[in-house]
Design a protein around this motif. Structure first.
Motif, PDB file in Angstrom:
ATOM      1  N   VAL A  16      67.261   1.272 -12.037  1.00  0.00           N
ATOM      2  CA  VAL A  16      67.179   2.569 -12.718  1.00  0.00           C
ATOM      3  C   VAL A  16      65.923   3.330 -12.286  1.00  0.00           C
ATOM      4  O   VAL A  16      65.970   4.537 -12.012  1.00  0.00           O
ATOM      5  N   ASN A  17      64.803   2.629 -12.201  1.00  0.00           N
ATOM      6  CA  ASN A  17      63.547   3.282 -11.802  1.00  0.00           C
ATOM      7  C   ASN A  17      63.614   3.790 -10.364  1.00  0.00           C
ATOM      8  O   ASN A  17      63.123   4.899 -10.063  1.00  0.00           O
ATOM      9  N   ARG A  18      64.204   2.997  -9.477  1.00  0.00           N
ATOM     10  CA  ARG A  18      64.320   3.424  -8.078  1.00  0.00           C
ATOM     11  C   ARG A  18      65.229   4.639  -7.970  1.00  0.00           C
ATOM     12  O   ARG A  18      64.986   5.548  -7.165  1.00  0.00           O
ATOM     13  N   PHE A  19      66.286   4.662  -8.764  1.00  0.00           N
ATOM     14  CA  PHE A  19      67.186   5.812  -8.768  1.00  0.00           C
ATOM     15  C   PHE A  19      66.475   7.066  -9.261  1.00  0.00           C
ATOM     16  O   PHE A  19      66.540   8.127  -8.620  1.00  0.00           O
ATOM     17  N   LYS A  20      65.780   6.964 -10.379  1.00  0.00           N
ATOM     18  CA  LYS A  20      65.134   8.139 -10.966  1.00  0.00           C
ATOM     19  C   LYS A  20      64.050   8.711 -10.059  1.00  0.00           C
ATOM     20  O   LYS A  20      63.817   9.927 -10.038  1.00  0.00           O
ATOM     21  N   LEU A  41      73.991   9.887 -14.874  1.00  0.00           N
ATOM     22  CA  LEU A  41      72.990   8.809 -14.835  1.00  0.00           C
ATOM     23  C   LEU A  41      71.668   9.253 -15.446  1.00  0.00           C
ATOM     24  O   LEU A  41      71.030   8.495 -16.194  1.00  0.00           O
ATOM     25  N   LEU A  42      71.260  10.471 -15.139  1.00  0.00           N
ATOM     26  CA  LEU A  42      69.987  10.969 -15.675  1.00  0.00           C
ATOM     27  C   LEU A  42      70.052  11.198 -17.183  1.00  0.00           C
ATOM     28  O   LEU A  42      69.016  11.213 -17.861  1.00  0.00           O
ATOM     29  N   PHE A 105      76.574   2.101 -10.843  1.00  0.00           N
ATOM     30  CA  PHE A 105      76.987   3.426 -10.387  1.00  0.00           C
ATOM     31  C   PHE A 105      78.496   3.615 -10.550  1.00  0.00           C
ATOM     32  O   PHE A 105      78.960   4.718 -10.884  1.00  0.00           O
ATOM     33  N   HIS A 106      79.261   2.555 -10.308  1.00  0.00           N
ATOM     34  CA  HIS A 106      80.716   2.627 -10.492  1.00  0.00           C
ATOM     35  C   HIS A 106      81.050   2.968 -11.946  1.00  0.00           C
ATOM     36  O   HIS A 106      81.846   3.882 -12.218  1.00  0.00           O
ATOM     37  N   ALA A 145      79.073   3.700  -3.625  1.00  0.00           N
ATOM     38  CA  ALA A 145      78.550   3.467  -2.280  1.00  0.00           C
ATOM     39  C   ALA A 145      77.718   4.653  -1.799  1.00  0.00           C
ATOM     40  O   ALA A 145      76.671   4.479  -1.147  1.00  0.00           O
ATOM     41  N   GLN A 146      78.157   5.884  -2.095  1.00  0.00           N
ATOM     42  CA  GLN A 146      77.405   7.079  -1.710  1.00  0.00           C
ATOM     43  C   GLN A 146      76.026   7.101  -2.390  1.00  0.00           C
ATOM     44  O   GLN A 146      75.007   7.386  -1.749  1.00  0.00           O
ATOM     45  N   LEU A 147      76.012   6.833  -3.685  1.00  0.00           N
ATOM     46  CA  LEU A 147      74.736   6.845  -4.416  1.00  0.00           C
ATOM     47  C   LEU A 147      73.804   5.754  -3.921  1.00  0.00           C
ATOM     48  O   LEU A 147      72.605   5.986  -3.729  1.00  0.00           O
ATOM     49  N   PHE A 148      74.345   4.561  -3.721  1.00  0.00           N
ATOM     50  CA  PHE A 148      73.529   3.461  -3.193  1.00  0.00           C
ATOM     51  C   PHE A 148      72.919   3.863  -1.854  1.00  0.00           C
ATOM     52  O   PHE A 148      71.710   3.690  -1.628  1.00  0.00           O
TER      53      PHE A 148
END
Length: 281
Positions: A16-20, A41-42, A105-106, A145-148
């Motif tokens: 979550v932290n890496r995404f944000k 997600l946000l 993410f899925h 997969a796109q988000l990753f």
């Protein structure tokens, strides 16, 4: 090193932290479908990995307080497949981060699709049918997969080629670990179609890397529809305006050949899967 239950919560926080940290920049790499999932997600305020979700539900989302509970059982099934393959040389913690990222993410995309309650999924099966459910699941796989790939690309300060390679890597992870973890059979045609769609998407991405044609929509979601006897197939591209093409496959898609393809998919052998899928491409 074992990925003990308590570690899943730590891994979820790291993901979550890496995404944000890169969410704003990640948007430039991905489809509009995935951008909507970034917004979802946000909006999630807290994530918890739990054991107490009843039945087969993958998650429970409290829309009022924006709290997401992820079912630990699904994550551990993927992890178990990793242990059987000795993680293919990956560090176990890195493996768990990829597994959680794609799973998280899925499910977040399903929230964007407003498929939030387990009963919503059952209602879709009864009304729109299982093919539509498979199509929606494939879209969620593609967005995951796109988000990753976008997050990996931004964290590495890289560009389009890196994004494409990360996208293909995420799809291959699904083939190697997620497919065998959750299984599929010829009796579940929508699951077979979803699985084959991911394989074809991975091949398409790999060809984009090899050809250098990275400006094309190589991360387009592709959903195949089979006839009942598996001798005909229609491919639907699910990017922007849906487009369809009918592909008649004769000897390559006899029912017995499809069973053989499923056995290859279950093996998780990426090279063998790609070789078999060339019959369809």
């Amino acid at each position: 090193m074992e990925c003990l239950p308590v570690e899943w919560q730590k891994i979820s926080a790291q993901v979550v932290n890496r995404f944000k940290a890169v969410a704003g920049r990640a948007e430039m790499h991905i489809s509009s479908e995935a951008r909507g999932t970034i917004t979802t997600l946000l909006s999630i305020r807290s994530v918890e990995v739990v054991d107490d979700i009843p039945g087969d539900a993958a998650f429970v989302f409290d829309q009022k307080i924006r709290h997401l509970k992820i079912n630990r059982r699904g994550l551990e099934r993927i992890y178990l497949m990793g242990t059987k393959r000795d993680f293919d040389g990956m560090d176990p913690v890195d493996f768990c981060e990829v597994a959680f990222s794609l799973y998280f993410f899925h499910e977040a995309h399903h929230i964007s699709q407003r498929l939030i309650e387990f009963e919503d999924v059952q209602a879709m099966k009864r009304t729109a049918g299982e093919d539509k459910l498979g199509e929606i699941d494939l879209l969620a796989d593609t967005v995951a997969a796109q988000l990753f790939a976008a997050i990996e690309t931004e964290n590495a300060f890289e560009g389009r080629e890196f994004y494409c390679a990360a996208f293909v890597s995420a799809l291959n992870f699904m083939v190697s670990y997620c497919f065998p973890a959750f299984g599929f059979s010829l009796e579940k045609k929508h699951k077979v179609q979803r699985a084959l769609g991911i394989v074809l998407m991975a091949m398409r991405g790999q060809r984009a890397i090899q050809s250098g044609q990275l400006q094309n929509d190589f991360d387009l979601a592709i959903y195949p529809f089979f006839s009942k006897d598996f001798t005909e197939m229609m491919l639907m591209g699910l990017g922007g305006t849906p487009s369809m093409s009918v592909v008649r496959v004769y000897k390559a898609l006899r029912p017995e050949s499809t069973k053989a393809l499923l056995e290859i998919l279950d093996s998780g052998d990426i090279e063998a899967i790609q070789k078999a899928a060339k019959l369809l491409a």
